[in-house]
Design a protein around this motif. Sequence first.
Motif, PDB file in Angstrom:
ATOM      1  N   MET A 358       0.828  -1.208   0.000  1.00 19.30           N
ATOM      2  CA  MET A 358       0.000   0.000   0.000  1.00 19.30           C
ATOM      3  C   MET A 358       0.859   1.253   0.000  1.00 19.30           C
ATOM      4  SD  MET A 358      -2.923  -1.265   2.724  1.00 19.30           S
ATOM      5  CE  MET A 358      -3.537   0.398   2.964  1.00 19.30           C
ATOM      6  N   LEU A 359       1.954   1.249   0.762  1.00 21.54           N
ATOM      7  CA  LEU A 359       2.847   2.406   0.788  1.00 21.54           C
ATOM      8  C   LEU A 359       3.485   2.649  -0.576  1.00 21.54           C
ATOM      9  CD1 LEU A 359       4.629   1.903   4.225  1.00 21.54           C
ATOM     10  CD2 LEU A 359       2.970   3.674   3.638  1.00 21.54           C
ATOM     11  N   GLN A 360       3.685   1.583  -1.320  1.00 25.38           N
ATOM     12  CA  GLN A 360       4.312   1.739  -2.625  1.00 25.38           C
ATOM     13  C   GLN A 360       3.412   2.534  -3.585  1.00 25.38           C
ATOM     14  OE1 GLN A 360       7.334   0.739  -2.802  1.00 25.38           O
ATOM     15  NE2 GLN A 360       7.781   1.188  -4.964  1.00 25.38           N
ATOM     16  N   ARG A 361       2.095   2.430  -3.411  1.00 24.99           N
ATOM     17  CA  ARG A 361       1.143   3.177  -4.242  1.00 24.99           C
ATOM     18  C   ARG A 361       0.178   3.983  -3.351  1.00 24.99           C
ATOM     19  NH1 ARG A 361      -0.434  -1.457  -8.751  1.00 24.99           N
ATOM     20  NH2 ARG A 361       1.597  -1.538  -9.757  1.00 24.99           N
ATOM     21  N   PHE A 362       0.748   4.592  -2.342  1.00 20.47           N
ATOM     22  CA  PHE A 362      -0.089   5.262  -1.344  1.00 20.47           C
ATOM     23  C   PHE A 362      -0.834   6.447  -1.943  1.00 20.47           C
ATOM     24  CE2 PHE A 362      -0.893   7.677   2.596  1.00 20.47           C
ATOM     25  CZ  PHE A 362      -1.466   6.662   3.349  1.00 20.47           C
ATOM     26  N   SER A 363      -0.251   7.103  -2.929  1.00 19.57           N
ATOM     27  CA  SER A 363      -0.902   8.267  -3.534  1.00 19.57           C
ATOM     28  C   SER A 363      -2.148   7.883  -4.319  1.00 19.57           C
ATOM     29  CB  SER A 363       0.080   8.999  -4.457  1.00 19.57           C
ATOM     30  OG  SER A 363       0.519   8.146  -5.500  1.00 19.57           O
ATOM     31  N   GLU A 364      -2.287   6.625  -4.690  1.00 21.92           N
ATOM     32  CA  GLU A 364      -3.439   6.170  -5.459  1.00 21.92           C
ATOM     33  C   GLU A 364      -4.568   5.652  -4.578  1.00 21.92           C
ATOM     34  OE1 GLU A 364      -2.126   3.282  -8.275  1.00 21.92           O
ATOM     35  OE2 GLU A 364      -0.270   4.364  -8.728  1.00 21.92           O
ATOM     36  N   ILE A 365      -4.326   5.532  -3.282  1.00 24.64           N
ATOM     37  CA  ILE A 365      -5.324   4.978  -2.361  1.00 24.64           C
ATOM     38  C   ILE A 365      -5.982   6.138  -1.605  1.00 24.64           C
ATOM     39  CG2 ILE A 365      -5.692   3.449  -0.398  1.00 24.64           C
ATOM     40  CD1 ILE A 365      -3.260   1.869  -1.267  1.00 24.64           C
ATOM     41  N   ARG A 366      -7.271   6.318  -1.817  1.00 25.41           N
ATOM     42  CA  ARG A 366      -7.973   7.439  -1.184  1.00 25.41           C
ATOM     43  C   ARG A 366      -8.268   7.169   0.283  1.00 25.41           C
ATOM     44  NH1 ARG A 366     -10.772   7.128  -6.199  1.00 25.41           N
ATOM     45  NH2 ARG A 366     -12.467   5.980  -5.186  1.00 25.41           N
TER      46      ARG A 366
END
Length: 398
Positions: A358-366
């Motif tokens: 999740m941290l790897q794509r944290f900007s995509e997770i609202r």
Amino acid sequence: MGYQSLTPFGRTAEAVRAALRTPARPAEMQAPVDKWQLLRDLTAGRARFELSDRDMTVLQALLSCHPETRLDAASGPLIVHPSNETICARANGMPCSTMRRHLAKLVAAGLIARRDSPNGKRYARRLAGTKIAFGFDLRPLAQRAAEIAGAAEACRAEAAERAALRETVSLQRRDLVALLDLAAQEAPSDPAWSPLADLATSTARALRRRLDRETLARIEAVLSDAIATARQMLGFESDDPSTSDAQNEQHQQKSKKESLDSESDQVAMLEETPSPVSDISGPQEDAKKIEAPLPPFRLVQNACTEIAVFTPDPIHDWPSLIRATDKIRPMTGISDAMWHEAKSIMGAGQAAAALSAMLQRFSEIRNPGGYLRKLVACARDGKFSPTRMIMALTPSPT
């Protein structure tokens, strides 16, 4: 004078038959050959002539009775006439019965010939200035010098190839054992490593014996496949010199472009794709009772690099990753209750791997909390696979 009998003295009918069947060699001789070099070549290639080391010891004793270093039929006869006692003494005290058996083996191989006297004795005498000798003729050995040298060269090449294959197999087995030791730390619960461990054990047992070239080649091929499988399971990239840094960057951009736009899409993908655990265990209700195996730690470490930005402590194994995610979790907005529920349902290792992804794509997770809640629901139904989630972060080959 100088007549050479066709049959040996006092031998059985079978020995006479074998002597008559022996093809006559041409009388022409090649250049003189060094008898000791010839002996070394024959020793190296003795397997081609079905000779043993004891046969070579008897032949060495016979050659030592020839006064010259070089065997040259043009300079005179190549007949030696030592007594049995002399041969046994020069063969390091070999028993006389054993010596006679090895002499018969050399005669049968066509390397020496018997030149028996009328009474079967071995001796030499001069008659009208001409030397007449009865004993063992070394001329067949000299005539087959080229054949012996070729057999020796072939045997030496085969032995060198066999030694190289054995070294390769030994190094491959050592690498496989090292990968298994690494897997014991990074993925101790994965049952897929058992066949590789059995292969390493059986290879070590096989290397205790003397293996031929074909067997070693088969073992080398099996170990090569096993090492490639182990590297893939541990998440190591295969070395490809044709892949440049620019291509790697394109792979990363393509992977990011094709990533899911929201956490709901990612969870939907997890729900639609069957879990490896459910495929193995059969019924869906049994899947939630079986915890999915942890992905290889090296795979998580290579795919999830963002987590290292949030913690000053080094992350080198699963316990350190779990400690790091426990410290980072409050920064993501995930509640304590949700995190404890995730660890109890998924397990601490799977929860840590999920948060790292999740941290790897944290900007995509609202909504990180809602996203983790859906992952926990998938894990409760046996549909969550942390390995597949991590693999989605790795660049796909073109």
